[in-house]
Write a protein that holds these residues in place. Structure first.
Motif, PDB file in Angstrom:
ATOM      1  N   GLY A 103      41.512  50.424  30.391  1.00 60.23           N
ATOM      2  CA  GLY A 103      42.467  51.194  31.179  1.00 60.23           C
ATOM      3  C   GLY A 103      42.374  50.766  32.635  1.00 60.23           C
ATOM      4  N   ARG A 104      43.075  51.469  33.484  1.00 63.63           N
ATOM      5  CA  ARG A 104      43.083  51.137  34.910  1.00 63.63           C
ATOM      6  C   ARG A 104      41.758  51.529  35.563  1.00 63.63           C
ATOM      7  NH1 ARG A 104      43.809  55.627  37.893  1.00 63.63           N
ATOM      8  NH2 ARG A 104      44.576  57.462  36.820  1.00 63.63           N
ATOM      9  N   ASN A 105      41.481  50.927  36.699  1.00 62.83           N
ATOM     10  CA  ASN A 105      40.318  51.225  37.534  1.00 62.83           C
ATOM     11  C   ASN A 105      38.991  50.849  36.872  1.00 62.83           C
ATOM     12  OD1 ASN A 105      39.644  52.073  40.140  1.00 62.83           O
ATOM     13  ND2 ASN A 105      38.992  54.063  39.416  1.00 62.83           N
ATOM     14  N   PHE A 106      39.001  49.838  36.018  1.00 69.98           N
ATOM     15  CA  PHE A 106      37.781  49.377  35.354  1.00 69.98           C
ATOM     16  C   PHE A 106      36.799  48.884  36.408  1.00 69.98           C
ATOM     17  CE2 PHE A 106      35.120  46.267  33.159  1.00 69.98           C
ATOM     18  CZ  PHE A 106      34.762  46.972  32.025  1.00 69.98           C
ATOM     19  N   ALA A 107      35.541  49.229  36.279  1.00 73.33           N
ATOM     20  CA  ALA A 107      34.425  48.760  37.117  1.00 73.33           C
ATOM     21  C   ALA A 107      34.441  49.318  38.542  1.00 73.33           C
ATOM     22  CB  ALA A 107      34.354  47.239  37.148  1.00 73.33           C
ATOM     23  N   ALA A 108      35.182  50.362  38.806  1.00 68.59           N
ATOM     24  CA  ALA A 108      35.183  50.955  40.152  1.00 68.59           C
ATOM     25  C   ALA A 108      33.784  51.446  40.487  1.00 68.59           C
ATOM     26  CB  ALA A 108      36.171  52.114  40.222  1.00 68.59           C
ATOM     27  N   GLY A 109      33.259  51.021  41.609  1.00 70.12           N
ATOM     28  CA  GLY A 109      31.935  51.443  42.040  1.00 70.12           C
ATOM     29  C   GLY A 109      30.789  50.806  41.274  1.00 70.12           C
ATOM     30  N   MET A 110      31.046  49.809  40.467  1.00 68.97           N
ATOM     31  CA  MET A 110      30.001  49.151  39.671  1.00 68.97           C
ATOM     32  C   MET A 110      29.072  48.384  40.597  1.00 68.97           C
ATOM     33  SD  MET A 110      30.619  46.518  36.529  1.00 68.97           S
ATOM     34  CE  MET A 110      29.290  45.694  35.699  1.00 68.97           C
ATOM     35  N   SER A 111      27.783  48.756  40.583  1.00 71.97           N
ATOM     36  CA  SER A 111      26.830  48.111  41.488  1.00 71.97           C
ATOM     37  C   SER A 111      25.734  47.353  40.757  1.00 71.97           C
ATOM     38  CB  SER A 111      26.193  49.153  42.403  1.00 71.97           C
ATOM     39  OG  SER A 111      25.491  50.118  41.634  1.00 71.97           O
ATOM     40  N   MET A 115      34.148  45.859  44.293  1.00 67.00           N
ATOM     41  CA  MET A 115      32.708  45.615  44.257  1.00 67.00           C
ATOM     42  C   MET A 115      32.285  44.586  43.213  1.00 67.00           C
ATOM     43  SD  MET A 115      31.247  49.482  44.834  1.00 67.00           S
ATOM     44  CE  MET A 115      29.526  48.946  44.867  1.00 67.00           C
ATOM     45  N   VAL A 116      33.254  43.967  42.506  1.00 69.31           N
ATOM     46  CA  VAL A 116      32.910  43.030  41.437  1.00 69.31           C
ATOM     47  C   VAL A 116      33.745  41.768  41.514  1.00 69.31           C
ATOM     48  CG1 VAL A 116      32.202  44.865  39.836  1.00 69.31           C
ATOM     49  CG2 VAL A 116      34.554  44.031  39.777  1.00 69.31           C
ATOM     50  N   ASP A 117      33.226  40.722  40.904  1.00 66.60           N
ATOM     51  CA  ASP A 117      33.960  39.474  40.712  1.00 66.60           C
ATOM     52  C   ASP A 117      34.219  39.312  39.222  1.00 66.60           C
ATOM     53  OD1 ASP A 117      34.079  38.476  43.370  1.00 66.60           O
ATOM     54  OD2 ASP A 117      31.983  37.848  43.226  1.00 66.60           O
ATOM     55  N   LEU A 118      35.299  38.653  38.898  1.00 63.84           N
ATOM     56  CA  LEU A 118      35.615  38.308  37.516  1.00 63.84           C
ATOM     57  C   LEU A 118      35.368  36.824  37.342  1.00 63.84           C
ATOM     58  CD1 LEU A 118      38.967  40.281  37.103  1.00 63.84           C
ATOM     59  CD2 LEU A 118      36.626  41.056  36.673  1.00 63.84           C
ATOM     60  N   GLU A 119      34.553  36.479  36.347  1.00 61.08           N
ATOM     61  CA  GLU A 119      34.149  35.094  36.144  1.00 61.08           C
ATOM     62  C   GLU A 119      34.351  34.704  34.685  1.00 61.08           C
ATOM     63  OE1 GLU A 119      29.993  35.087  37.075  1.00 61.08           O
ATOM     64  OE2 GLU A 119      30.308  35.711  39.146  1.00 61.08           O
ATOM     65  N   PRO A 120      34.573  33.423  34.424  1.00 60.91           N
ATOM     66  CA  PRO A 120      34.620  32.993  33.018  1.00 60.91           C
ATOM     67  C   PRO A 120      33.232  33.109  32.393  1.00 60.91           C
ATOM     68  CG  PRO A 120      34.740  31.105  34.493  1.00 60.91           C
ATOM     69  CD  PRO A 120      34.766  32.334  35.359  1.00 60.91           C
ATOM     70  N   LEU A 121      33.187  33.276  31.111  1.00 61.07           N
ATOM     71  CA  LEU A 121      31.922  33.363  30.384  1.00 61.07           C
ATOM     72  C   LEU A 121      31.479  31.944  30.049  1.00 61.07           C
ATOM     73  CD1 LEU A 121      30.001  35.534  29.105  1.00 61.07           C
ATOM     74  CD2 LEU A 121      31.166  35.031  26.959  1.00 61.07           C
ATOM     75  N   VAL A 122      30.644  31.362  30.893  1.00 64.15           N
ATOM     76  CA  VAL A 122      30.234  29.972  30.689  1.00 64.15           C
ATOM     77  C   VAL A 122      28.719  29.781  30.638  1.00 64.15           C
ATOM     78  CG1 VAL A 122      32.333  28.948  31.651  1.00 64.15           C
ATOM     79  CG2 VAL A 122      30.425  29.471  33.167  1.00 64.15           C
ATOM     80  N   GLU A 123      27.977  30.689  31.251  1.00 64.57           N
ATOM     81  CA  GLU A 123      26.514  30.546  31.274  1.00 64.57           C
ATOM     82  C   GLU A 123      25.958  30.699  29.860  1.00 64.57           C
ATOM     83  OE1 GLU A 123      24.351  30.827  34.284  1.00 64.57           O
ATOM     84  OE2 GLU A 123      26.025  30.704  35.686  1.00 64.57           O
TER      85      GLU A 123
END
Length: 122
Positions: A25-33, A54-62
């Motif tokens: 839904g909307r507002n996913f990861a708000a305030g995620m520390s 407060m977050v970055d979105l990255e590809p799953l590569v590691e």
């Protein structure tokens, strides 16, 4: 492991790992520390649904992240008989590029810092 979340998923998350195998839904990861969330973003909607303050979105590569996701999928399948998890594992090459890692800025900074230098007693 969840197969979808409503509004405010992972809000104020401070640790642990969450694997979302469906829409958010909307507002996913708000305030995620802290912690790590991985979302199967089949329709590329996460950037619009995620509060990226407060977050970055990255590809799953590691390698470690991929191993964690596959381990969580296998365990979810074992415990629930989830057809979603079975489909993802069976079609991994198709699904792998659709996973997005949600990483808090603070956690990312902490992981990129060199370890402290040990002080010698005089």
């Amino acid at each position: 492991v969840v197969e979808g979340v409503g509004d405010h998923g992972c809000e104020y998350m401070t640790g642990g790992a969450v694997l979302v195998l469906g829409p958010t839904g909307r507002n996913f990861a708000a305030g995620m520390s802290g912690g790590i969330a991985v979302v199967l973003d089949w329709w590329n909607r996460l950037p619009q649904m995620c509060n990226q303050e407060m977050v970055d979105l990255e590809p799953l590569v590691e390698r470690e992240d991929v191993a964690l996701v596959r381990r969580l999928l296998r365990r979810h399948l074992e415990l629930t008989g989830s057809r979603t998890a079975a489909s993802i594992l069976q079609g991994w090459p198709e699904f792998a590029s659709k996973f997005v890692k949600v990483m808090p800025h603070d956690l990312q900074r902490a992981e990129s810092q060199p370890p402290p230098v040990a002080m010698k007693a005089v």
